[in-house]
Write a protein that holds these residues in place. Structure first.
Motif, mmCIF file in Angstrom:
data_model
loop_
_atom_site.group_PDB
_atom_site.id
_atom_site.type_symbol
_atom_site.label_atom_id
_atom_site.label_comp_id
_atom_site.label_asym_id
_atom_site.label_seq_id
_atom_site.Cartn_x
_atom_site.Cartn_y
_atom_site.Cartn_z
ATOM 1 N N LEU A 270 -3.362 -9.206 0.736
ATOM 2 C CA LEU A 270 -2.706 -9.519 -0.529
ATOM 3 C C LEU A 270 -1.340 -10.100 -0.211
ATOM 4 O O LEU A 270 -0.341 -9.396 -0.131
ATOM 5 C CB LEU A 270 -2.591 -8.258 -1.391
ATOM 6 C CG LEU A 270 -2.154 -8.446 -2.849
ATOM 7 C CD1 LEU A 270 -3.103 -9.384 -3.583
ATOM 8 C CD2 LEU A 270 -2.075 -7.104 -3.561
ATOM 9 N N ARG A 271 -1.286 -11.412 -0.020
ATOM 10 C CA ARG A 271 -0.086 -12.082 0.497
ATOM 11 C C ARG A 271 0.879 -12.462 -0.623
ATOM 12 O O ARG A 271 1.111 -13.628 -0.919
ATOM 13 C CB ARG A 271 -0.478 -13.322 1.301
ATOM 14 C CG ARG A 271 -1.463 -13.080 2.425
ATOM 15 C CD ARG A 271 -0.937 -12.108 3.441
ATOM 16 N NE ARG A 271 0.345 -12.521 3.991
ATOM 17 C CZ ARG A 271 1.091 -11.762 4.760
ATOM 18 N NH1 ARG A 271 0.720 -10.528 5.032
ATOM 19 N NH2 ARG A 271 2.240 -12.222 5.224
ATOM 20 N N ILE A 272 1.444 -11.437 -1.246
ATOM 21 C CA ILE A 272 2.443 -11.641 -2.285
ATOM 22 C C ILE A 272 3.673 -10.804 -1.957
ATOM 23 O O ILE A 272 3.565 -9.627 -1.606
ATOM 24 C CB ILE A 272 1.906 -11.252 -3.679
ATOM 25 C CG1 ILE A 272 0.813 -12.224 -4.114
ATOM 26 C CG2 ILE A 272 3.031 -11.207 -4.721
ATOM 27 C CD1 ILE A 272 1.291 -13.655 -4.342
ATOM 28 N N GLY A 273 4.837 -11.435 -2.061
ATOM 29 C CA GLY A 273 6.089 -10.720 -1.846
ATOM 30 C C GLY A 273 7.002 -10.918 -3.032
ATOM 31 O O GLY A 273 6.768 -11.776 -3.903
ATOM 32 N N TYR A 274 8.050 -10.105 -3.076
ATOM 33 C CA TYR A 274 9.032 -10.212 -4.152
ATOM 34 C C TYR A 274 10.426 -10.200 -3.538
ATOM 35 O O TYR A 274 10.737 -9.334 -2.719
ATOM 36 C CB TYR A 274 8.871 -9.064 -5.152
ATOM 37 C CG TYR A 274 7.486 -8.986 -5.756
ATOM 38 C CD1 TYR A 274 7.046 -9.962 -6.658
ATOM 39 C CD2 TYR A 274 6.608 -7.954 -5.422
ATOM 40 C CE1 TYR A 274 5.769 -9.908 -7.205
ATOM 41 C CE2 TYR A 274 5.337 -7.887 -5.969
ATOM 42 C CZ TYR A 274 4.921 -8.858 -6.859
ATOM 43 O OH TYR A 274 3.653 -8.809 -7.394
ATOM 44 N N LEU A 275 11.227 -11.159 -3.942
ATOM 45 C CA LEU A 275 12.585 -11.311 -3.422
ATOM 46 C C LEU A 275 13.571 -11.144 -4.569
ATOM 47 O O LEU A 275 13.541 -11.912 -5.544
ATOM 48 C CB LEU A 275 12.742 -12.686 -2.776
ATOM 49 C CG LEU A 275 14.150 -13.131 -2.379
ATOM 50 C CD1 LEU A 275 14.756 -12.181 -1.357
ATOM 51 C CD2 LEU A 275 14.120 -14.562 -1.837
ATOM 52 N N LEU A 276 14.429 -10.137 -4.467
ATOM 53 C CA LEU A 276 15.504 -9.927 -5.428
ATOM 54 C C LEU A 276 16.756 -10.576 -4.855
ATOM 55 O O LEU A 276 17.246 -10.167 -3.797
ATOM 56 C CB LEU A 276 15.732 -8.434 -5.661
ATOM 57 C CG LEU A 276 16.866 -8.067 -6.628
ATOM 58 C CD1 LEU A 276 16.551 -8.551 -8.040
ATOM 59 C CD2 LEU A 276 17.118 -6.560 -6.613
ATOM 60 N N ALA A 277 17.271 -11.592 -5.542
ATOM 61 C CA ALA A 277 18.347 -12.408 -4.992
ATOM 62 C C ALA A 277 19.500 -12.537 -5.995
ATOM 63 O O ALA A 277 19.343 -12.249 -7.187
ATOM 64 C CB ALA A 277 17.808 -13.789 -4.636
ATOM 65 N N PRO A 278 20.648 -12.976 -5.526
ATOM 66 C CA PRO A 278 21.776 -13.209 -6.435
ATOM 67 C C PRO A 278 21.414 -14.259 -7.495
ATOM 68 O O PRO A 278 20.723 -15.239 -7.207
ATOM 69 C CB PRO A 278 22.882 -13.729 -5.506
ATOM 70 C CG PRO A 278 22.514 -13.211 -4.153
ATOM 71 C CD PRO A 278 21.026 -13.213 -4.117
#
Length: 425
Positions: A270-278
């Protein structure tokens, strides 16, 4: 090279390419681990035929190198949900191009997934990525330019070295101790250099398995704030430490990139990521997504959203926490007497080898005995280190008994005196 072609000896190839024998040995070992080559005693090394049905290590091989735990009790349910994740009414939406940051409901699922860490994650600051590795790439593309310096832990995730090389970034390692990244060493690196960012893994550091205490996280954050250093926090193993407070909690929004994914926490495929960024970086990150993947795979993003919003992901995480804890108990019992670092919830173990063993030689002997491991050189900047150690991933074996059998074999190998040829590098 065509299948069946015999490769030159490692020593001959090293001379031909003008590189060290150690480098060539590692390359041959990695190619064999990936199924590209096969070695035959007394005959040499040959190119393997192409195959499209390789589901894992070849029969009789125990993989303790790939750091993943398959959610075996949930595989049938995951397959059913894969088919049901996209209703017919949503076909036009899912099979069209998506916004680069991700469809809003998928970003909302990412926000919820990050929220389980205790970190506030506004939807507008979340980017849906093609896995954790992609999230690291996006972060580096956004904060650094070719030639810039990136700080990393003394031993670090090998993927960051590959990405830095492609982006023409310079890596500088920062010393570790029993609690993780050392604040004094980080301060020194900031004072004597001009780093664009710090990449680190506070929760179950890869490969040392250290879970950074809260007090240390606060100290690291203080140093980063003092030097206005951007921090890329890789939290892909954070789901195994539900009580740990993310390092990003102690940083201002403008200095924090927080990464998590579904590959470690739910299933490797399951190649999904989440990036919390400015907030100020979202537009630049969206452009970086466009230049790399265009958008994260919409069908995969829909499946991840379904699993998160319907509670399946949470059930899988709970199972993984229990399974990893049980496997760590097995490991502590079997490995007692060896010098190793571990944590009751870590998915890997860091084992220091006694003299005269060298990491490469031990990894090679283990492979010859049907066990795949990763040596310390793989985690060192420049792939060179004087420390002789191996990382053991406890997730890949299908059963705890298979893990125990492999660990017992490793203990026996540690206590055997290496052959003279195994010490030649």
């Amino acid at each position: 090279m065509k299948p069946g072609t015999r490769l030159p000896t490692q020593r001959a190839l090293a001379k031909q390419l003008g590189v060290t024998l150690t480098t060539v040995t590692r390359a041959y070992d990695e190619a064999q681990r990936r199924g590209l080559l096969r070695g035959e005693v007394g005959r040499g090394t040959f190119v393997r035929p192409a195959t499209f049905d390789m589901d894992g290590p070849e029969q009789g091989v125990l993989d303790l190198a790939l750091n993943a735990l398959m959610p075996i009790p949930y595989l049938e349910e995951l397959a059913d949900r894969l088919a049901a994740a996209i209703p017919r009414s949503a076909g036009a939406r899912v099979f069209a191009y998506q916004p680069q940051a991700g469809a809003r409901h998928n970003r909302a699922a990412g926000s919820a997934w990050i929220g389980y860490s205790g970190l506030e994650a506004p939807v507008d600051r979340v980017i849906v990525t093609g896995g954790g590795q992609h999230a690291i790439l996006l972060s580096l593309m956004t904060v650094a330019n070719p030639g810039d310096e990136i700080l990393v832990e003394e031993f670090t995730y090998p993927g960051i070295s590959d990405l830095a090389s492609h982006l023409h970034l310079r890596l500088r390692n920062v010393a570790l101790d029993k609690d993780g990244l050392r604040p004094d060493a980080l301060d020194e690196a900031c004072r004597t250099g001009n780093p664009a960012a710090l990449y680190c893994m506070p929760s179950f550091q890869n490969p040392t398995a250290v879970l950074m205490p809260e007090a240390r996280r606060r100290e690291i954050a203080e140093v980063a704030i003092r030097h206005q250093l951007t921090v890329i926090e890789d939290d892909v193993y954070g789901f195994l430490a539900p009580n740990a407070i993310p390092l990003s909690t102690f940083l201002p929004e403008s200095q924090s990139f927080f990464i998590t994914s579904t590959s470690k926490s739910i299933a490797p495929g399951l190649r999904i990521g989440y990036l919390l960024a400015p907030s100020a970086m979202i537009e630049r990150l969206s452009v970086a997504v466009l230049r790399t993947l265009v958008n994260a795979p919409p069908a995969m993003a829909e499946l991840a959203t379904s699993l998160i919003t319907e509670g399946v992901a949470t059930r899988i995480v709970e199972w993984k926490r229990k399974e990893i804890a049980a496997r760590q108990e097995v490991a502590r019992r079997v490995l007692q007497g060896l010098s190793f670092q571990a944590h009751p919830q870590s998915p890997h173990i860091w084992v220091r080898l006694p003299e005269p063993w060298q990491s490469d030689a031990f990894v090679t002997r283990a492979r010859h005995r049907g066990i795949l491991l990763t040596g310390a050189d793989s985690f060192a900047v420049g792939h060179e280190t004087a420390l002789q150690a191996i990382r053991i991933a406890i997730g890949p074996p299908a059963t705890r008994s298979a893990l125990e059998e492999g660990l017992n074999e490793i203990v026996q190998m540690v206590h055997r005196v290496p052959e003279a040829y195994e010490l030649v590098v």
